[in-house]
Scaffold this motif. Sequence first.
Motif, mmCIF file in Angstrom:
data_model
loop_
_atom_site.group_PDB
_atom_site.id
_atom_site.type_symbol
_atom_site.label_atom_id
_atom_site.label_comp_id
_atom_site.label_asym_id
_atom_site.label_seq_id
_atom_site.Cartn_x
_atom_site.Cartn_y
_atom_site.Cartn_z
ATOM 1 N N ALA A 41 3.675 31.184 -4.441
ATOM 2 C CA ALA A 41 4.926 31.288 -5.199
ATOM 3 C C ALA A 41 4.783 32.064 -6.506
ATOM 4 C CB ALA A 41 5.492 29.896 -5.459
ATOM 5 N N GLY A 42 3.773 31.795 -7.278
ATOM 6 C CA GLY A 42 3.615 32.436 -8.572
ATOM 7 C C GLY A 42 3.105 33.863 -8.519
ATOM 8 N N LEU A 43 2.757 34.345 -7.316
ATOM 9 C CA LEU A 43 2.220 35.695 -7.187
ATOM 10 C C LEU A 43 3.305 36.739 -6.964
ATOM 11 C CD1 LEU A 43 -0.909 34.919 -4.982
ATOM 12 C CD2 LEU A 43 -0.728 35.010 -7.477
ATOM 13 N N GLY A 44 4.506 36.298 -6.623
ATOM 14 C CA GLY A 44 5.604 37.232 -6.400
ATOM 15 C C GLY A 44 6.028 37.910 -7.693
ATOM 16 N N GLY A 45 6.649 39.058 -7.554
ATOM 17 C CA GLY A 45 7.106 39.799 -8.725
ATOM 18 C C GLY A 45 5.957 40.280 -9.595
ATOM 19 N N GLY A 46 4.828 40.537 -8.960
ATOM 20 C CA GLY A 46 3.679 41.008 -9.727
ATOM 21 C C GLY A 46 3.157 39.939 -10.667
#
Length: 145
Positions: A41-46
Amino acid sequence: MLKEYALHYYEQGYNCAESLVYGANAAWNLNLDENACHLMAGLGGGLQVGDVCGALTGAVCALSCLIVKTKAHDCAELKPLTQTVVGQVRQRLGSLRCEEIKPRLFQPERRCAATVENCADVLETVLRDAGLLPEPVNCADESAA
């Protein structure tokens, strides 16, 4: 195959990193549980700050899940395959950074779907070329998606 599964998840509202891992899990039956997928989840959007492309990090995580049996240092294939994926994504997308990729590929109606598609294609091609592409799960099995 992976592209279709990844797009399915992306269209359901998952971010780019989640979509690659959920898609790989469905396409290749990686047996990841929901908590393992939540790690993305926290890896999205760079990394949520426009840095390294989330779809790329998802692809590398899926690759790792597929080929690492114990730990990274025990998997000789991990580094060269990861380098190949990263190099091909850089070549296709012109950058590894979300903040540089997004202005070129983002479309209001599809958002970052083109980036998800490209990263899925690269991962599948690299695995195929290495002779490591798993047999796909039956597409008709809706429970897999």
